[in-house]
Design a protein around this motif. Structure first.
Motif, PDB file in Angstrom:
ATOM      1  N   HIS A 151       0.861  -1.183   0.000  1.00  0.00           N
ATOM      2  CA  HIS A 151       0.000   0.000   0.000  1.00  0.00           C
ATOM      3  C   HIS A 151       0.897   1.232   0.000  1.00  0.00           C
ATOM      4  O   HIS A 151       1.829   1.327   0.797  1.00  0.00           O
ATOM      5  CB  HIS A 151      -0.902   0.020   1.240  1.00  0.00           C
ATOM      6  N   ARG A 152       0.602   2.191  -0.866  1.00  0.00           N
ATOM      7  CA  ARG A 152       1.389   3.416  -0.928  1.00  0.00           C
ATOM      8  C   ARG A 152       0.705   4.500  -0.098  1.00  0.00           C
ATOM      9  O   ARG A 152      -0.500   4.738  -0.234  1.00  0.00           O
ATOM     10  CB  ARG A 152       1.553   3.893  -2.368  1.00  0.00           C
ATOM     11  N   VAL A 153       1.481   5.157   0.758  1.00  0.00           N
ATOM     12  CA  VAL A 153       0.972   6.248   1.591  1.00  0.00           C
ATOM     13  C   VAL A 153       1.856   7.462   1.340  1.00  0.00           C
ATOM     14  O   VAL A 153       3.048   7.445   1.650  1.00  0.00           O
ATOM     15  CB  VAL A 153       0.988   5.877   3.090  1.00  0.00           C
ATOM     16  N   GLY A 154       1.283   8.507   0.761  1.00  0.00           N
ATOM     17  CA  GLY A 154       2.051   9.694   0.426  1.00  0.00           C
ATOM     18  C   GLY A 154       2.109  10.690   1.570  1.00  0.00           C
ATOM     19  O   GLY A 154       1.499  10.494   2.633  1.00  0.00           O
ATOM     20  N   THR A 155       2.837  11.777   1.355  1.00  0.00           N
ATOM     21  CA  THR A 155       2.972  12.824   2.365  1.00  0.00           C
ATOM     22  C   THR A 155       1.599  13.328   2.803  1.00  0.00           C
ATOM     23  O   THR A 155       0.751  13.646   1.969  1.00  0.00           O
ATOM     24  CB  THR A 155       3.793  14.002   1.806  1.00  0.00           C
ATOM     25  N   GLY A 156       1.389  13.373   4.109  1.00  0.00           N
ATOM     26  CA  GLY A 156       0.114  13.813   4.657  1.00  0.00           C
ATOM     27  C   GLY A 156      -0.895  12.698   4.812  1.00  0.00           C
ATOM     28  O   GLY A 156      -1.917  12.872   5.481  1.00  0.00           O
ATOM     29  N   GLY A 157      -0.622  11.544   4.208  1.00  0.00           N
ATOM     30  CA  GLY A 157      -1.537  10.414   4.298  1.00  0.00           C
ATOM     31  C   GLY A 157      -1.342   9.623   5.576  1.00  0.00           C
ATOM     32  O   GLY A 157      -0.349   9.782   6.292  1.00  0.00           O
ATOM     33  N   ALA A 158      -2.301   8.760   5.864  1.00  0.00           N
ATOM     34  CA  ALA A 158      -2.254   7.954   7.084  1.00  0.00           C
ATOM     35  C   ALA A 158      -2.752   6.551   6.785  1.00  0.00           C
ATOM     36  O   ALA A 158      -3.418   6.309   5.768  1.00  0.00           O
ATOM     37  CB  ALA A 158      -3.102   8.595   8.179  1.00  0.00           C
ATOM     38  N   ALA A 159      -2.427   5.626   7.656  1.00  0.00           N
ATOM     39  CA  ALA A 159      -2.869   4.241   7.505  1.00  0.00           C
ATOM     40  C   ALA A 159      -2.998   3.609   8.880  1.00  0.00           C
ATOM     41  O   ALA A 159      -2.285   3.982   9.818  1.00  0.00           O
ATOM     42  CB  ALA A 159      -1.879   3.445   6.653  1.00  0.00           C
ATOM     43  N   VAL A 160      -3.915   2.667   9.004  1.00  0.00           N
ATOM     44  CA  VAL A 160      -4.052   1.874  10.219  1.00  0.00           C
ATOM     45  C   VAL A 160      -4.164   0.418   9.793  1.00  0.00           C
ATOM     46  O   VAL A 160      -4.813   0.112   8.791  1.00  0.00           O
ATOM     47  CB  VAL A 160      -5.283   2.316  11.053  1.00  0.00           C
ATOM     48  N   PHE A 161      -3.504  -0.474  10.517  1.00  0.00           N
ATOM     49  CA  PHE A 161      -3.542  -1.880  10.128  1.00  0.00           C
ATOM     50  C   PHE A 161      -3.291  -2.779  11.324  1.00  0.00           C
ATOM     51  O   PHE A 161      -2.766  -2.347  12.353  1.00  0.00           O
ATOM     52  CB  PHE A 161      -2.517  -2.167   9.023  1.00  0.00           C
ATOM     53  N   GLN A 162      -3.684  -4.037  11.168  1.00  0.00           N
ATOM     54  CA  GLN A 162      -3.422  -5.053  12.181  1.00  0.00           C
ATOM     55  C   GLN A 162      -1.960  -5.471  12.060  1.00  0.00           C
ATOM     56  O   GLN A 162      -1.541  -5.975  11.015  1.00  0.00           O
ATOM     57  CB  GLN A 162      -4.338  -6.257  11.979  1.00  0.00           C
ATOM     58  N   ALA A 163      -1.206  -5.259  13.115  1.00  0.00           N
ATOM     59  CA  ALA A 163       0.231  -5.534  13.074  1.00  0.00           C
ATOM     60  C   ALA A 163       0.569  -6.922  13.611  1.00  0.00           C
ATOM     61  O   ALA A 163       1.741  -7.224  13.841  1.00  0.00           O
ATOM     62  CB  ALA A 163       0.985  -4.467  13.857  1.00  0.00           C
ATOM     63  N   ASP A 164      -0.457  -7.764  13.805  1.00  0.00           N
ATOM     64  CA  ASP A 164      -0.202  -9.125  14.280  1.00  0.00           C
ATOM     65  C   ASP A 164       0.022 -10.069  13.109  1.00  0.00           C
ATOM     66  O   ASP A 164      -0.347 -11.240  13.150  1.00  0.00           O
ATOM     67  CB  ASP A 164      -1.345  -9.611  15.177  1.00  0.00           C
ATOM     68  N   ARG A 165       0.609  -9.540  12.058  1.00  0.00           N
ATOM     69  CA  ARG A 165       0.989 -10.303  10.871  1.00  0.00           C
ATOM     70  C   ARG A 165       2.242  -9.653  10.293  1.00  0.00           C
ATOM     71  O   ARG A 165       2.570  -8.511  10.635  1.00  0.00           O
ATOM     72  CB  ARG A 165      -0.154 -10.298   9.850  1.00  0.00           C
ATOM     73  N   GLY A 166       2.943 -10.359   9.433  1.00  0.00           N
ATOM     74  CA  GLY A 166       4.180  -9.825   8.895  1.00  0.00           C
ATOM     75  C   GLY A 166       3.955  -8.518   8.156  1.00  0.00           C
ATOM     76  O   GLY A 166       2.967  -8.364   7.432  1.00  0.00           O
ATOM     77  N   HIS A 167       4.867  -7.557   8.334  1.00  0.00           N
ATOM     78  CA  HIS A 167       4.731  -6.272   7.655  1.00  0.00           C
ATOM     79  C   HIS A 167       6.098  -5.618   7.494  1.00  0.00           C
ATOM     80  O   HIS A 167       7.062  -5.991   8.158  1.00  0.00           O
ATOM     81  CB  HIS A 167       3.770  -5.343   8.406  1.00  0.00           C
ATOM     82  N   ALA A 168       6.153  -4.654   6.578  1.00  0.00           N
ATOM     83  CA  ALA A 168       7.419  -3.976   6.294  1.00  0.00           C
ATOM     84  C   ALA A 168       7.139  -2.552   5.847  1.00  0.00           C
ATOM     85  O   ALA A 168       6.067  -2.237   5.330  1.00  0.00           O
ATOM     86  CB  ALA A 168       8.195  -4.726   5.214  1.00  0.00           C
ATOM     87  N   TYR A 169       8.140  -1.687   6.061  1.00  0.00           N
ATOM     88  CA  TYR A 169       8.053  -0.285   5.662  1.00  0.00           C
ATOM     89  C   TYR A 169       9.198   0.002   4.691  1.00  0.00           C
ATOM     90  O   TYR A 169      10.340  -0.352   4.955  1.00  0.00           O
ATOM     91  CB  TYR A 169       8.190   0.646   6.873  1.00  0.00           C
ATOM     92  N   ARG A 170       8.889   0.678   3.586  1.00  0.00           N
ATOM     93  CA  ARG A 170       9.915   1.021   2.598  1.00  0.00           C
ATOM     94  C   ARG A 170       9.814   2.511   2.258  1.00  0.00           C
ATOM     95  O   ARG A 170       8.719   3.036   2.035  1.00  0.00           O
ATOM     96  CB  ARG A 170       9.742   0.204   1.319  1.00  0.00           C
ATOM     97  N   SER A 171      10.960   3.167   2.231  1.00  0.00           N
ATOM     98  CA  SER A 171      11.019   4.558   1.798  1.00  0.00           C
ATOM     99  C   SER A 171      11.038   4.571   0.278  1.00  0.00           C
ATOM    100  O   SER A 171      12.002   4.127  -0.343  1.00  0.00           O
ATOM    101  CB  SER A 171      12.272   5.235   2.357  1.00  0.00           C
ATOM    102  N   ALA A 172       9.949   5.080  -0.336  1.00  0.00           N
ATOM    103  CA  ALA A 172       9.766   4.921  -1.780  1.00  0.00           C
ATOM    104  C   ALA A 172      10.179   6.135  -2.596  1.00  0.00           C
ATOM    105  O   ALA A 172      10.283   6.048  -3.818  1.00  0.00           O
ATOM    106  CB  ALA A 172       8.299   4.598  -2.080  1.00  0.00           C
ATOM    107  N   GLY A 173      10.405   7.277  -1.957  1.00  0.00           N
ATOM    108  CA  GLY A 173      10.719   8.484  -2.712  1.00  0.00           C
ATOM    109  C   GLY A 173      12.207   8.717  -2.872  1.00  0.00           C
ATOM    110  O   GLY A 173      13.041   7.907  -2.458  1.00  0.00           O
ATOM    111  N   GLU A 174      12.537   9.844  -3.489  1.00  0.00           N
ATOM    112  CA  GLU A 174      13.938  10.214  -3.685  1.00  0.00           C
ATOM    113  C   GLU A 174      14.501  10.936  -2.465  1.00  0.00           C
ATOM    114  O   GLU A 174      15.705  11.171  -2.374  1.00  0.00           O
ATOM    115  CB  GLU A 174      14.072  11.096  -4.927  1.00  0.00           C
ATOM    116  N   THR A 175      13.622  11.314  -1.545  1.00  0.00           N
ATOM    117  CA  THR A 175      14.052  11.955  -0.307  1.00  0.00           C
ATOM    118  C   THR A 175      13.715  11.035   0.865  1.00  0.00           C
ATOM    119  O   THR A 175      12.976  10.061   0.720  1.00  0.00           O
ATOM    120  CB  THR A 175      13.350  13.309  -0.115  1.00  0.00           C
TER     121      THR A 175
END
Length: 204
Positions: A151-175
């Motif tokens: 799922h892509r979340v841009g600047t100013g965006g938000a997300a909520v999810f169940q963290a009792d499963r595997g997950h990862a965060y990736r920095s997708a921009g050039e900054t």
């Protein structure tokens, strides 16, 4: 932000106080946390900067959140944490995770600030059943992967999810990516090792 020595001193003071409040010997806490007595002695004497994994083990064994363990001062009725008091508990190059504040009420809540360098990925293990994470992207773009779906979340965006499963965060921009993370974990399933998957050698 406090330097590593200030965090180590706070961890030493809080660990010793919480252990003594429970009437535990060094051997008892070391056994519960899966640490050697020698390591625990070093922690309580502020002679080491414990890794994030060690902090997680201690918090879990004592039954408190990481925020409580690294707290620089005794918690008043109202607690304001200034930017220079927030503890950096994970760092890798230009990336870092900062624990801003936490709560030890019926549901344990922790507020974090994460900074990931461009292209940086942080993979996390499944947390305790019922754990939720709420994310708010302040700068950059986040690719959030949960259960194999991205799922892509841009600047100013938000997300909520169940963290009792595997997950990862990736920095997708050039900054660099900067986002806040609120972790909410039911008391009955408390496991303060929220970031157990972080590199074991990462220093606070």
């Amino acid at each position: 932000m406090p330097d590593a020595d200030a965090v180590a001193a706070a961890v030493a003071r809080n660990t010793r106080r919480l252990r003594q409040e429970r009437g535990w010997t060094l051997e008892v806490l070391a056994g519960r946390a899966g640490l050697s007595k020698g390591m625990l002695v070093q922690v309580e004497q502020a002679r080491t900067n414990p890794s994030l994994q060690t902090l997680c083990r201690l918090a879990e064994a004592i039954g408190v959140t990481l925020a409580r363990l690294v707290e620089l001062d005794e918690a008043p009725a109202v607690r304001v944490v200034s930017a220079d008091q927030a503890a950096v508990l994970w760092r890798q190059g230009e990336s870092r995770a900062t624990l801003l504040v936490g709560s030890d009420r019926r549901e344990h809540v922790e507020l974090w600030e994460w900074v990931l360098a461009p292209g940086q990925v942080h993979e996390s293990e499944e947390h305790a059943p019922g754990t939720q994470e709420l994310l708010h992207v302040l700068e950059g773009a986040l690719l959030l992967e949960v259960d194999g779906t991205t799922h892509r979340v841009g600047t100013g965006g938000a997300a909520v999810f169940q963290a009792d499963r595997g997950h990862a965060y990736r920095s997708a921009g050039e900054t660099a990516l900067r986002f806040t993370m609120t972790v909410v974990q039911p008391e009955s399933d408390l496991d303060p090792a929220v970031f157990r998957s972080a590199a074991p050698d990462a220093q606070s």
